[in-house]
Design a protein around this motif. Structure first.
Motif, mmCIF file in Angstrom:
data_model
loop_
_atom_site.group_PDB
_atom_site.id
_atom_site.type_symbol
_atom_site.label_atom_id
_atom_site.label_comp_id
_atom_site.label_asym_id
_atom_site.label_seq_id
_atom_site.Cartn_x
_atom_site.Cartn_y
_atom_site.Cartn_z
ATOM 1 N N VAL A 89 0.842 -1.194 0.000
ATOM 2 C CA VAL A 89 0.000 0.000 0.000
ATOM 3 C C VAL A 89 0.880 1.248 0.000
ATOM 4 O O VAL A 89 1.866 1.327 0.729
ATOM 5 C CB VAL A 89 -0.932 0.000 1.230
ATOM 6 N N ALA A 90 0.497 2.237 -0.821
ATOM 7 C CA ALA A 90 1.351 3.396 -1.069
ATOM 8 C C ALA A 90 1.482 4.352 0.110
ATOM 9 O O ALA A 90 2.292 5.271 0.072
ATOM 10 C CB ALA A 90 0.856 4.167 -2.295
ATOM 11 N N GLY A 91 0.693 4.183 1.164
ATOM 12 C CA GLY A 91 0.802 5.050 2.336
ATOM 13 C C GLY A 91 0.236 4.354 3.562
ATOM 14 O O GLY A 91 -0.646 3.480 3.451
ATOM 15 N N PHE A 93 3.700 2.333 3.653
ATOM 16 C CA PHE A 93 4.828 3.210 3.296
ATOM 17 C C PHE A 93 4.677 4.506 4.086
ATOM 18 O O PHE A 93 3.603 5.088 4.132
ATOM 19 C CB PHE A 93 4.820 3.516 1.799
ATOM 20 N N ASP A 94 5.749 4.953 4.707
ATOM 21 C CA ASP A 94 5.880 6.230 5.443
ATOM 22 C C ASP A 94 6.376 6.015 6.860
ATOM 23 O O ASP A 94 7.203 6.742 7.346
ATOM 24 C CB ASP A 94 4.576 7.050 5.512
ATOM 25 N N THR A 126 3.907 -3.461 9.217
ATOM 26 C CA THR A 126 5.192 -3.489 8.513
ATOM 27 C C THR A 126 5.139 -2.398 7.443
ATOM 28 O O THR A 126 4.156 -2.292 6.697
ATOM 29 C CB THR A 126 5.432 -4.855 7.860
ATOM 30 N N THR A 127 6.181 -1.577 7.362
ATOM 31 C CA THR A 127 6.109 -0.423 6.468
ATOM 32 C C THR A 127 7.498 0.037 6.058
ATOM 33 O O THR A 127 8.504 -0.357 6.659
ATOM 34 C CB THR A 127 5.347 0.728 7.158
ATOM 35 N N VAL A 128 7.534 0.872 5.039
ATOM 36 C CA VAL A 128 8.784 1.477 4.583
ATOM 37 C C VAL A 128 8.888 2.858 5.227
ATOM 38 O O VAL A 128 8.034 3.714 5.017
ATOM 39 C CB VAL A 128 8.817 1.598 3.047
#
Length: 334
Positions: free
Chosen positions: A246-248, A275-276, A289-291
């Motif tokens: 997922v983009a965010g 992500f973020d 879990t994320t970037v």
């Protein structure tokens, strides 16, 4: 009244060194500058801004232009960390910060006009919008500008390595055995386009099929609700993906809510990566879990680059800040 001589006496530095700090000279170390600025604040010293401006031909003011269309405004998760990092560098070098808007004194105007009226020395532009003619007008002016989260041939830019972060997320899911990986895309922004590019590259690199039905376009605002709506589209498929990137993070939180509402579980039925790394990511269930993008470093780097331009630097710089995959509980091996 506190004078520079009082500060010199308390810190042990010469009055000349103290004066150099308040007049923005670059031949003073950051450690010395910080000691003098902290002592000035402690003693309640107020430098004569008018006299300083006459001496240096600067206003010692930096404009902050935050072009944010979701309606979240200053609560946007990207904003706080960026501005905190930017502020730390800018204030340590004697600059005040001022928000830039289109409207001054109740009348319609542009960003450039506002900057000229206020006499700012430079502008940091967060989340630029090339569809806004007022932004283009400012970009084409001779006022020093640095862009955050955008590319440019004419101005210095700072942004996270969105492509590499997305590839790393796909590789992580692949390492857990996932092959059917869906993607919820962000809005038509620079970061959104780069993250989609990273998803495509990651899938192709690993020889995984990119199925059109596995890519769902979320809305431009990156809200929890838009993430829920996008995930609902994926949940209508006859064969569900085993994982979704997922983009965010707000999107991802909404997506997890939709999965649970359908009686499914994260990560038992579908794994999820965001992500973020917003603050909420580690508190949701399961922890996401994320970037992670380092918004604080983004802000500090932008401030260094802008002050370089204000002080006469002519080189156009581009800084790509590394990201980091933060592994929590929202993914499982197959």
């Amino acid at each position: 009244m506190v004078t520079i001589y009082d500060i010199a006496k308390k810190t042990g530095f010469s009055p000349t060194t103290v004066s150099k700090v308040f007049n923005g000279y670059s031949d003073v170390s950051q450690k010395t500058r910080r000691i003098i600025m902290d002592t000035a604040e402690e003693l309640g010293y107020l430098p004569n801004a008018h006299a300083r401006s006459l001496t240096t031909k600067r206003s010692w003011t930096i404009g902050i232009l935050f072009i944010e269309t979701s309606g979240v405004g200053l609560l946007h998760p990207y904003f706080g960390g960026v501005i905190e990092g930017f502020k730390k560098v800018a204030t340590s070098k004697g600059y005040d910060l001022m928000f830039v808007s289109k409207d001054i004194g109740g009348k319609k105007s542009g960003y450039l006009e506002h900057c000229k009226i206020r006499g700012v020395d430079g502008v940091v532009i967060v989340l630029p919008d090339y569809t806004d003619p007022y932004f283009i007008e400012l970009l084409e002016s001779d006022i020093p500008c640095v862009l955050l989260d955008q590319e440019s041939d004419s101005k210095s830019t700072v942004y996270s390595d969105n492509v590499a972060g997305s590839i790393e997320a796909i590789e992580y899911l692949y390492s857990l055995g996932h092959r059917d990986i869906a993607y919820i895309n962000g809005g038509q922004t620079f970061a959104g386009e780069k993250r989609l590019q990273g998803y495509m590259q990651g899938m192709q690199k690993l020889g995984l099929p990119v199925l059109p039905q596995h890519i769902v376009q979320g809305s431009y605002d990156y809200t929890v609700e838009s993430g829920r709506i996008a995930m609902e589209e994926l949940l209508k498929l006859d064969t569900l993906p085993t994982a979704v990137f997922v983009a965010g993070d707000n999107f991802a939180i909404g997506a997890i809510g939709a999965i649970k509402a359908h009686g499914l579980s994260v990560p038992e039925d579908i794994s999820a990566v965001g992500f973020d790394d917003i603050e909420m990511a580690k508190y949701v269930t399961p922890a996401l879990t994320t970037v992670r993008q380092d918004t604080y470093v983004l802000g500090k780097r932008a401030a260094d680059m802008l002050i370089y331009c204000i002080e006469g630097g002519s080189e156009i710089q581009q800084a790509v800040i590394p990201v980091e995959l933060v592994i929590r509980d929202s993914c499982r091996p197959l």
